[in-house]
Design a protein around this motif. Structure first.
Motif, PDB file in Angstrom:
ATOM      1  N   LEU A   1       1.077  -0.758   0.206  1.00  0.00           N
ATOM      2  CA  LEU A   1       0.242  -0.406   0.211  1.00  0.00           C
ATOM      3  C   LEU A   1       0.947   1.233  -0.059  1.00  0.00           C
ATOM      4  O   LEU A   1       0.617   2.430  -0.812  1.00  0.00           O
ATOM      5  CB  LEU A   1      -0.947   0.393   1.062  1.00  0.00           C
ATOM      6  N   GLY A   2       2.091   1.152   0.570  1.00  0.00           N
ATOM      7  CA  GLY A   2       2.482   2.419   0.880  1.00  0.00           C
ATOM      8  C   GLY A   2       3.466   2.668  -0.465  1.00  0.00           C
ATOM      9  O   GLY A   2       3.703   3.956  -0.652  1.00  0.00           O
ATOM     10  N   GLU A   3       3.817   1.770  -1.453  1.00  0.00           N
ATOM     11  CA  GLU A   3       4.245   1.465  -2.454  1.00  0.00           C
ATOM     12  C   GLU A   3       3.458   2.064  -3.292  1.00  0.00           C
ATOM     13  O   GLU A   3       3.667   3.575  -4.433  1.00  0.00           O
ATOM     14  CB  GLU A   3       5.152   0.728  -2.889  1.00  0.00           C
ATOM     15  N   GLN A   4       2.406   2.028  -3.393  1.00  0.00           N
ATOM     16  CA  GLN A   4       1.241   2.485  -4.383  1.00  0.00           C
ATOM     17  C   GLN A   4       1.234   3.935  -3.708  1.00  0.00           C
ATOM     18  O   GLN A   4       0.824   4.839  -4.569  1.00  0.00           O
ATOM     19  CB  GLN A   4      -0.172   1.980  -4.016  1.00  0.00           C
ATOM     20  N   ILE A   5       0.721   4.027  -2.616  1.00  0.00           N
ATOM     21  CA  ILE A   5       0.972   5.461  -2.482  1.00  0.00           C
ATOM     22  C   ILE A   5       2.168   6.644  -2.557  1.00  0.00           C
ATOM     23  O   ILE A   5       1.556   7.820  -3.267  1.00  0.00           O
ATOM     24  CB  ILE A   5       0.550   5.920  -0.690  1.00  0.00           C
ATOM     25  N   LEU A   6       2.762   5.835  -2.888  1.00  0.00           N
ATOM     26  CA  LEU A   6       3.923   6.863  -3.550  1.00  0.00           C
ATOM     27  C   LEU A   6       3.787   7.240  -4.682  1.00  0.00           C
ATOM     28  O   LEU A   6       4.325   8.186  -5.392  1.00  0.00           O
ATOM     29  CB  LEU A   6       5.613   6.156  -2.925  1.00  0.00           C
ATOM     30  N   ALA A   7       3.584   6.061  -5.845  1.00  0.00           N
ATOM     31  CA  ALA A   7       3.523   5.733  -6.708  1.00  0.00           C
ATOM     32  C   ALA A   7       2.284   7.338  -7.654  1.00  0.00           C
ATOM     33  O   ALA A   7       2.275   7.904  -8.375  1.00  0.00           O
ATOM     34  CB  ALA A   7       2.947   4.559  -7.737  1.00  0.00           C
ATOM     35  N   VAL A   8       1.162   6.906  -6.275  1.00  0.00           N
ATOM     36  CA  VAL A   8       0.150   8.074  -7.202  1.00  0.00           C
ATOM     37  C   VAL A   8       0.377   9.493  -6.513  1.00  0.00           C
ATOM     38  O   VAL A   8       0.655  10.635  -7.410  1.00  0.00           O
ATOM     39  CB  VAL A   8      -1.208   7.830  -5.293  1.00  0.00           C
ATOM     40  N   ALA A   9       1.635   9.647  -5.523  1.00  0.00           N
ATOM     41  CA  ALA A   9       1.809  10.921  -5.054  1.00  0.00           C
ATOM     42  C   ALA A   9       2.733  11.279  -6.243  1.00  0.00           C
ATOM     43  O   ALA A   9       2.825  12.743  -6.954  1.00  0.00           O
ATOM     44  CB  ALA A   9       2.882  11.200  -3.812  1.00  0.00           C
ATOM     45  N   HIS A  10       3.542  10.716  -7.155  1.00  0.00           N
ATOM     46  CA  HIS A  10       4.875  10.708  -7.760  1.00  0.00           C
ATOM     47  C   HIS A  10       3.964  11.039  -9.311  1.00  0.00           C
ATOM     48  O   HIS A  10       3.810  12.086  -9.884  1.00  0.00           O
ATOM     49  CB  HIS A  10       5.261   9.619  -7.848  1.00  0.00           C
ATOM     50  N   GLU A  11       3.220  10.591  -9.402  1.00  0.00           N
ATOM     51  CA  GLU A  11       2.041  11.241 -11.130  1.00  0.00           C
ATOM     52  C   GLU A  11       0.865  12.240 -10.313  1.00  0.00           C
ATOM     53  O   GLU A  11       1.221  12.591 -11.465  1.00  0.00           O
ATOM     54  CB  GLU A  11       1.251   9.585 -10.891  1.00  0.00           C
ATOM     55  N   ILE A  12       0.908  12.316  -9.393  1.00  0.00           N
ATOM     56  CA  ILE A  12      -0.076  13.446  -8.993  1.00  0.00           C
ATOM     57  C   ILE A  12       0.740  14.927  -9.331  1.00  0.00           C
ATOM     58  O   ILE A  12       0.554  16.120 -10.405  1.00  0.00           O
ATOM     59  CB  ILE A  12      -0.946  13.778  -7.495  1.00  0.00           C
ATOM     60  N   ALA A  13       2.318  14.937  -9.428  1.00  0.00           N
ATOM     61  CA  ALA A  13       2.847  15.701  -9.124  1.00  0.00           C
ATOM     62  C   ALA A  13       2.866  15.644 -10.303  1.00  0.00           C
ATOM     63  O   ALA A  13       3.704  16.629 -10.685  1.00  0.00           O
ATOM     64  CB  ALA A  13       4.622  15.358  -7.855  1.00  0.00           C
ATOM     65  N   SER A  14       3.560  14.813 -10.821  1.00  0.00           N
ATOM     66  CA  SER A  14       4.106  14.942 -12.229  1.00  0.00           C
ATOM     67  C   SER A  14       3.618  15.329 -13.527  1.00  0.00           C
ATOM     68  O   SER A  14       3.896  15.826 -14.681  1.00  0.00           O
ATOM     69  CB  SER A  14       4.562  13.549 -13.356  1.00  0.00           C
ATOM     70  N   ASN A  15       1.764  14.714 -13.105  1.00  0.00           N
ATOM     71  CA  ASN A  15       1.393  15.581 -14.100  1.00  0.00           C
ATOM     72  C   ASN A  15       0.071  16.937 -14.367  1.00  0.00           C
ATOM     73  O   ASN A  15      -1.171  16.509 -14.291  1.00  0.00           O
ATOM     74  CB  ASN A  15       0.535  14.221 -14.406  1.00  0.00           C
ATOM     75  N   ALA A  16       0.709  17.890 -12.566  1.00  0.00           N
ATOM     76  CA  ALA A  16       0.004  18.984 -12.531  1.00  0.00           C
ATOM     77  C   ALA A  16      -1.475  18.591 -12.146  1.00  0.00           C
ATOM     78  O   ALA A  16      -2.538  19.178 -12.437  1.00  0.00           O
ATOM     79  CB  ALA A  16       0.537  19.876 -13.702  1.00  0.00           C
ATOM     80  N   LEU A  17      -2.430  17.283 -11.676  1.00  0.00           N
ATOM     81  CA  LEU A  17      -2.949  17.139 -11.271  1.00  0.00           C
ATOM     82  C   LEU A  17      -3.273  17.729  -9.724  1.00  0.00           C
ATOM     83  O   LEU A  17      -4.795  17.675  -9.484  1.00  0.00           O
ATOM     84  CB  LEU A  17      -3.020  15.256 -10.832  1.00  0.00           C
ATOM     85  N   ARG A  18      -2.132  17.955  -8.617  1.00  0.00           N
ATOM     86  CA  ARG A  18      -2.406  18.888  -7.259  1.00  0.00           C
ATOM     87  C   ARG A  18      -3.264  19.707  -7.476  1.00  0.00           C
ATOM     88  O   ARG A  18      -4.221  20.172  -6.044  1.00  0.00           O
ATOM     89  CB  ARG A  18      -1.415  18.571  -6.929  1.00  0.00           C
ATOM     90  N   GLY A  19      -3.257  20.396  -8.484  1.00  0.00           N
ATOM     91  CA  GLY A  19      -4.387  21.444  -8.772  1.00  0.00           C
ATOM     92  C   GLY A  19      -5.788  21.480  -8.430  1.00  0.00           C
ATOM     93  O   GLY A  19      -6.558  21.376  -7.509  1.00  0.00           O
ATOM     94  N   PRO A  20      -5.852  20.853  -9.265  1.00  0.00           N
ATOM     95  CA  PRO A  20      -7.801  19.847  -9.510  1.00  0.00           C
ATOM     96  C   PRO A  20      -7.988  19.840  -8.198  1.00  0.00           C
ATOM     97  O   PRO A  20      -9.150  19.980  -8.237  1.00  0.00           O
ATOM     98  CB  PRO A  20      -7.470  19.377 -10.935  1.00  0.00           C
ATOM     99  N   LEU A  21      -6.998  18.478  -7.912  1.00  0.00           N
ATOM    100  CA  LEU A  21      -7.465  17.605  -6.767  1.00  0.00           C
ATOM    101  C   LEU A  21      -7.767  18.651  -5.100  1.00  0.00           C
ATOM    102  O   LEU A  21      -7.922  17.888  -4.378  1.00  0.00           O
ATOM    103  CB  LEU A  21      -6.627  16.711  -6.627  1.00  0.00           C
ATOM    104  N   THR A  22      -7.086  19.521  -5.197  1.00  0.00           N
ATOM    105  CA  THR A  22      -6.986  20.842  -3.905  1.00  0.00           C
ATOM    106  C   THR A  22      -7.530  21.887  -4.511  1.00  0.00           C
ATOM    107  O   THR A  22      -7.801  23.127  -3.384  1.00  0.00           O
ATOM    108  CB  THR A  22      -5.498  21.009  -3.181  1.00  0.00           C
ATOM    109  N   ASP A  23      -7.986  22.586  -5.521  1.00  0.00           N
ATOM    110  CA  ASP A  23      -9.846  23.538  -5.767  1.00  0.00           C
ATOM    111  C   ASP A  23     -10.218  23.481  -4.791  1.00  0.00           C
ATOM    112  O   ASP A  23     -11.420  22.700  -4.537  1.00  0.00           O
ATOM    113  CB  ASP A  23      -9.345  23.289  -7.185  1.00  0.00           C
ATOM    114  N   PRO A  24      -9.782  24.831  -3.931  1.00  0.00           N
ATOM    115  CA  PRO A  24     -11.154  24.847  -2.470  1.00  0.00           C
ATOM    116  C   PRO A  24     -11.738  25.462  -3.533  1.00  0.00           C
ATOM    117  O   PRO A  24     -13.813  26.208  -2.793  1.00  0.00           O
ATOM    118  CB  PRO A  24      -9.737  26.550  -1.882  1.00  0.00           C
ATOM    119  N   ASN A  25     -12.051  25.681  -4.907  1.00  0.00           N
ATOM    120  CA  ASN A  25     -13.225  26.430  -5.254  1.00  0.00           C
ATOM    121  C   ASN A  25     -13.895  25.085  -6.597  1.00  0.00           C
ATOM    122  O   ASN A  25     -15.107  24.955  -6.308  1.00  0.00           O
ATOM    123  CB  ASN A  25     -13.037  27.549  -6.477  1.00  0.00           C
ATOM    124  N   ARG A  26     -13.719  23.924  -5.839  1.00  0.00           N
ATOM    125  CA  ARG A  26     -14.233  22.746  -6.352  1.00  0.00           C
ATOM    126  C   ARG A  26     -15.132  22.165  -5.218  1.00  0.00           C
ATOM    127  O   ARG A  26     -14.813  21.855  -4.312  1.00  0.00           O
ATOM    128  CB  ARG A  26     -12.972  22.205  -7.084  1.00  0.00           C
TER     129      ARG A  26
END
Length: 274
Positions: free
Chosen positions: A30-55
């Motif tokens: 599970l930990g390996e997958q969590i780090l992989a998810v974090a890497h994909e979110i960071a690499s593909n500029a997904l953190r903005g849409p996933l944390t946007d307070p207006n959504r």
């Protein structure tokens, strides 16, 4: 860390703790997958849409579900959905929180599987090799002439055949992640994960600097003294530095014990010069 991030992290950790405990040794995966998810979110500029307070929170949770269902364990997807429903002071705080949860899960899974000490020793050995070899250290640090992926591939060539999968995942994280500290990099990251592994076993790492190598008997005596003083089991990280002249300098977390000749001479010079 601002209130939004702090509150969301606290709620996430409270909800995740029983899931991780129930996972047992599976926590490593599970930990390996969590780090992989974090890497994909960071690499593909997904953190903005996933944390946007207006959504709307459920809109962000649905996005997380669409992105990772079928690619990560359902428990990891549910963890991420819960996290993106919360509020984050900065978008990058989501990545940092995922990093911490991933590292914790790997180490907790190793502990449940009885291999935590092995993982710690493997990380400790890698950290010492990186610290001792300037060429390796520079090759693994961020540079304009090399990509992160190239540095990760190098780390895998150097260490993957010699250490376990969970330990290698943490080495890869150490190479990828750039800490928010003035002086950090790969050695800092390796030290961080090694100290976390040690702390989970009620153990601390003591950096010991001497002018000449300590004998086995001297190491045992020093460890005994430190255990008695600190109240924890102690792992010695030994370094030889002729410039200390004589004596020993011990650093444990924020505690420094220095009775070297060099330190005494410096104190004398300070006294004489006022």
């Amino acid at each position: 860390m601002k209130a939004g991030t702090s509150a969301t992290r606290a709620l996430t950790e409270e909800a995740w703790a029983p899931v991780l405990a129930a996972a047992g040794a599976q926590g490593q995966e599970l930990g390996e997958q969590i780090l992989a998810v974090a890497h994909e979110i960071a690499s593909n500029a997904l953190r903005g849409p996933l944390t946007d307070p207006n959504r709307e929170p459920e809109d962000k949770a649905s996005l997380a579900c669409r992105l990772f269902t079928g690619r990560a364990d359902a428990r990891v997807v549910e963890l991420l959905q819960g996290m993106v429903r919360g509020r984050w002071s900065r978008a990058v705080d989501l990545i940092s929180a995922l990093h911490d949860l991933g590292i914790q899960a790997i180490l907790s899974g190793a502990q449940a599987g009885g291999t935590l000490d092995d993982v710690e020793q493997e990380l400790f050995a890698v950290a010492r090799e990186v610290a001792a070899n300037r060429e390796i250290r520079q090759a693994l640090e961020p540079a304009r002439r090399t990509s992160t992926d190239a540095r990760v591939r190098l780390a895998c060539r150097l260490f993957a055949s010699r250490i376990s999968g969970p330990a290698m995942t943490l080495v890869v994280w150490s190479v990828r992640h750039q800490p928010e500290v003035a002086v950090g990099g790969v050695p800092y990251n390796l030290r961080r994960v090694t100290e976390l592994a040690a702390a989970m076993q009620n153990r601390v790492i003591a950096d010991v600097v001497t002018a000449v190598p300590l004998t086995t008997a001297q190491q045992a005596r020093l460890r005994e003294i430190l255990v008695r003083r600190l109240g924890f089991d102690v792992e010695l990280n030994l370094e030889v530095d002729p410039q200390v002249i004589g004596g020993v300098r011990v650093m444990v977390r924020d505690l420094v014990m220095d009775n070297t000749v060099r330190h005494s001479l410096a104190g004398l010079r300070t006294s004489l010069t006022g």
